[in-house]
Design a protein around this motif. Structure first.
Motif, PDB file in Angstrom:
ATOM      1  N   VAL A  80       8.620   5.461   4.580  1.00 10.48           N
ATOM      2  CA  VAL A  80       9.100   6.056   3.326  1.00 10.48           C
ATOM      3  C   VAL A  80       8.962   5.042   2.207  1.00 10.48           C
ATOM      4  CG1 VAL A  80      11.164   6.871   2.113  1.00 10.48           C
ATOM      5  CG2 VAL A  80      10.685   7.644   4.447  1.00 10.48           C
ATOM      6  N   ASP A  81       8.404   5.479   1.067  1.00  8.21           N
ATOM      7  CA  ASP A  81       8.247   4.609  -0.102  1.00  8.21           C
ATOM      8  C   ASP A  81       9.372   4.794  -1.116  1.00  8.21           C
ATOM      9  OD1 ASP A  81       5.853   3.229   0.489  1.00  8.21           O
ATOM     10  OD2 ASP A  81       4.700   5.023   0.016  1.00  8.21           O
ATOM     11  N   MET A  82       9.937   5.962  -1.183  1.00  6.92           N
ATOM     12  CA  MET A  82      10.955   6.244  -2.196  1.00  6.92           C
ATOM     13  C   MET A  82      12.109   7.007  -1.565  1.00  6.92           C
ATOM     14  SD  MET A  82      10.597   8.321  -5.808  1.00  6.92           S
ATOM     15  CE  MET A  82       9.408   7.121  -6.422  1.00  6.92           C
ATOM     16  N   PRO A 110      15.175  19.547   6.753  1.00  4.16           N
ATOM     17  CA  PRO A 110      16.140  18.625   7.373  1.00  4.16           C
ATOM     18  C   PRO A 110      15.564  17.272   7.741  1.00  4.16           C
ATOM     19  CG  PRO A 110      16.365  20.837   8.288  1.00  4.16           C
ATOM     20  CD  PRO A 110      15.146  20.856   7.420  1.00  4.16           C
ATOM     21  N   TYR A 111      14.282  17.235   8.142  1.00  3.30           N
ATOM     22  CA  TYR A 111      13.699  15.975   8.594  1.00  3.30           C
ATOM     23  C   TYR A 111      13.535  14.967   7.454  1.00  3.30           C
ATOM     24  CZ  TYR A 111       9.348  18.047   6.790  1.00  3.30           C
ATOM     25  OH  TYR A 111       8.398  18.632   5.996  1.00  3.30           O
ATOM     26  N   VAL A 112      13.683  15.411   6.207  1.00  3.97           N
ATOM     27  CA  VAL A 112      13.544  14.507   5.069  1.00  3.97           C
ATOM     28  C   VAL A 112      14.736  13.558   4.967  1.00  3.97           C
ATOM     29  CG1 VAL A 112      13.293  14.407   2.548  1.00  3.97           C
ATOM     30  CG2 VAL A 112      12.143  16.198   3.843  1.00  3.97           C
ATOM     31  N   ASP A 113      15.869  13.921   5.546  1.00  2.00           N
ATOM     32  CA  ASP A 113      17.081  13.102   5.494  1.00  2.00           C
ATOM     33  C   ASP A 113      16.986  11.982   6.525  1.00  2.00           C
ATOM     34  OD1 ASP A 113      19.576  12.015   5.319  1.00  2.00           O
ATOM     35  OD2 ASP A 113      20.674  13.866   5.713  1.00  2.00           O
ATOM     36  N   GLN A 129       0.852  -1.182   0.000  1.00  2.00           N
ATOM     37  CA  GLN A 129       0.000   0.000   0.000  1.00  2.00           C
ATOM     38  C   GLN A 129       0.891   1.236   0.000  1.00  2.00           C
ATOM     39  OE1 GLN A 129      -2.698   0.281   3.235  1.00  2.00           O
ATOM     40  NE2 GLN A 129      -3.719   2.132   2.494  1.00  2.00           N
ATOM     41  N   SER A 130       0.897   1.977  -1.082  1.00  2.00           N
ATOM     42  CA  SER A 130       1.796   3.110  -1.230  1.00  2.00           C
ATOM     43  C   SER A 130       1.363   4.270  -0.351  1.00  2.00           C
ATOM     44  CB  SER A 130       1.823   3.565  -2.698  1.00  2.00           C
ATOM     45  OG  SER A 130       2.606   4.725  -2.817  1.00  2.00           O
ATOM     46  N   ARG A 131       2.335   4.864   0.315  1.00  2.00           N
ATOM     47  CA  ARG A 131       2.071   6.052   1.132  1.00  2.00           C
ATOM     48  C   ARG A 131       2.549   7.311   0.423  1.00  2.00           C
ATOM     49  NH1 ARG A 131       3.836   1.935   4.421  1.00  2.00           N
ATOM     50  NH2 ARG A 131       5.988   2.510   3.962  1.00  2.00           N
ATOM     51  N   GLN A 132       3.255   7.124  -0.722  1.00  2.00           N
ATOM     52  CA  GLN A 132       3.770   8.243  -1.512  1.00  2.00           C
ATOM     53  C   GLN A 132       4.663   9.159  -0.687  1.00  2.00           C
ATOM     54  OE1 GLN A 132       3.322   8.408  -4.812  1.00  2.00           O
ATOM     55  NE2 GLN A 132       2.201   6.494  -4.629  1.00  2.00           N
ATOM     56  N   ALA A 133       5.378   8.595   0.279  1.00  2.00           N
ATOM     57  CA  ALA A 133       6.297   9.389   1.089  1.00  2.00           C
ATOM     58  C   ALA A 133       7.696   9.264   0.516  1.00  2.00           C
ATOM     59  CB  ALA A 133       6.267   8.917   2.536  1.00  2.00           C
ATOM     60  N   MET A 134       8.402  10.380   0.408  1.00  2.00           N
ATOM     61  CA  MET A 134       9.749  10.386  -0.148  1.00  2.00           C
ATOM     62  C   MET A 134      10.733  10.945   0.871  1.00  2.00           C
ATOM     63  SD  MET A 134       9.204  11.537  -4.128  1.00  2.00           S
ATOM     64  CE  MET A 134       8.401  13.083  -3.672  1.00  2.00           C
TER      65      MET A 134
END
Length: 215
Positions: A150-152, A164-167, A27-32
């Motif tokens: 995270v999906d991608m 910064p929190y994306v790392d 189930q994709s969450r589309q989070a990168m």
């Protein structure tokens, strides 16, 4: 105007490369997110501890390499000065400075080869350490992606701007510390890096292939 050169240290450090496998979910969450995967490897507790062991075990090699690198810098200076002098002459061309450029390149290449030989045991040990951690790196990435939902995972070079929190590099480091708490720092006798083993295997397979028959 022809560009001139300045002397720089000839000592080079070895490095390693890793492969990144993205995770998939039903189930994709589309989070990168983004991560510096190679940086996560060298930040792991296993790598840091092994690096300390390498510095102790091969202290003489490291000192000899550093001493020779300093001497090579001094030996390079006359070649650099000769090149710069030739390049600064009025009307200098690529052809007119070719002898000085070739002499400089040959001296630099010889120095780099000498330093590579001096630090060969250190480089081999670091490769051995990296390969051991790299065996679980993809698992650490998947676990970090799952924990962070995270999906991608995207390379930092492909991002223009981010928060910064994306790392999730720290999350990958944490997973590595769990999956690979420690590794051996000293390669066993006869050890060869994976790249050399793969090349030898490929060559052997090519030799075993039957030669094409003529008509």
């Amino acid at each position: 105007m022809i560009k001139t050169f300045a002397c720089a240290s000839a000592l080079a450090l070895a490095g390693g490369s890793v492969a990144l496998v993205p995770a998939a979910s039903a189930q994709s969450r589309q989070a990168m997110a983004t991560a510096q995967v190679q940086s996560a490897l060298v930040q792991s507790n296993a790598y840091r501890a092994a690096e300390q062991q390498i510095n102790t075990a091969y202290a003489a090699d490291i000192q000899q390499t550093q001493t020779r690198a300093t001497a090579l810098d001094a030996e390079m200076k006359p070649f650099v000065d000769a090149y710069n002098a030739a390049a600064s002459q009025p009307g200098a061309t690529q052809e007119s400075i070719r002898p000085q450029a070739q002499a400089l390149q040959q001296k630099r290449a010889a120095g780099q080869q000498e330093l590579s030989r001096l630090q060969s045991r250190v480089s081999l040990a670091r490769t051995y350490v990296i390969e051991q951690i790299d065996m679980r790196l993809a698992d650490a990435v998947r676990a970090a992606m799952k924990a962070q939902k995270v999906d991608m995972l995207i390379s930092p070079e492909a991002i223009i701007a981010r928060e910064p929190y994306v790392d999730i590099t720290p999350a990958i480091v944490a997973q590595l510390n769990t999956l690979v708490p420690s590794v051996n720092a000293i390669p066993p006798a006869g050890y060869q890096p994976g790249s050399i083993r793969a090349a030898a295997q490929q060559q052997q397979q090519q030799q075993q292939q039957p030669a094409p028959s003529g008509r």
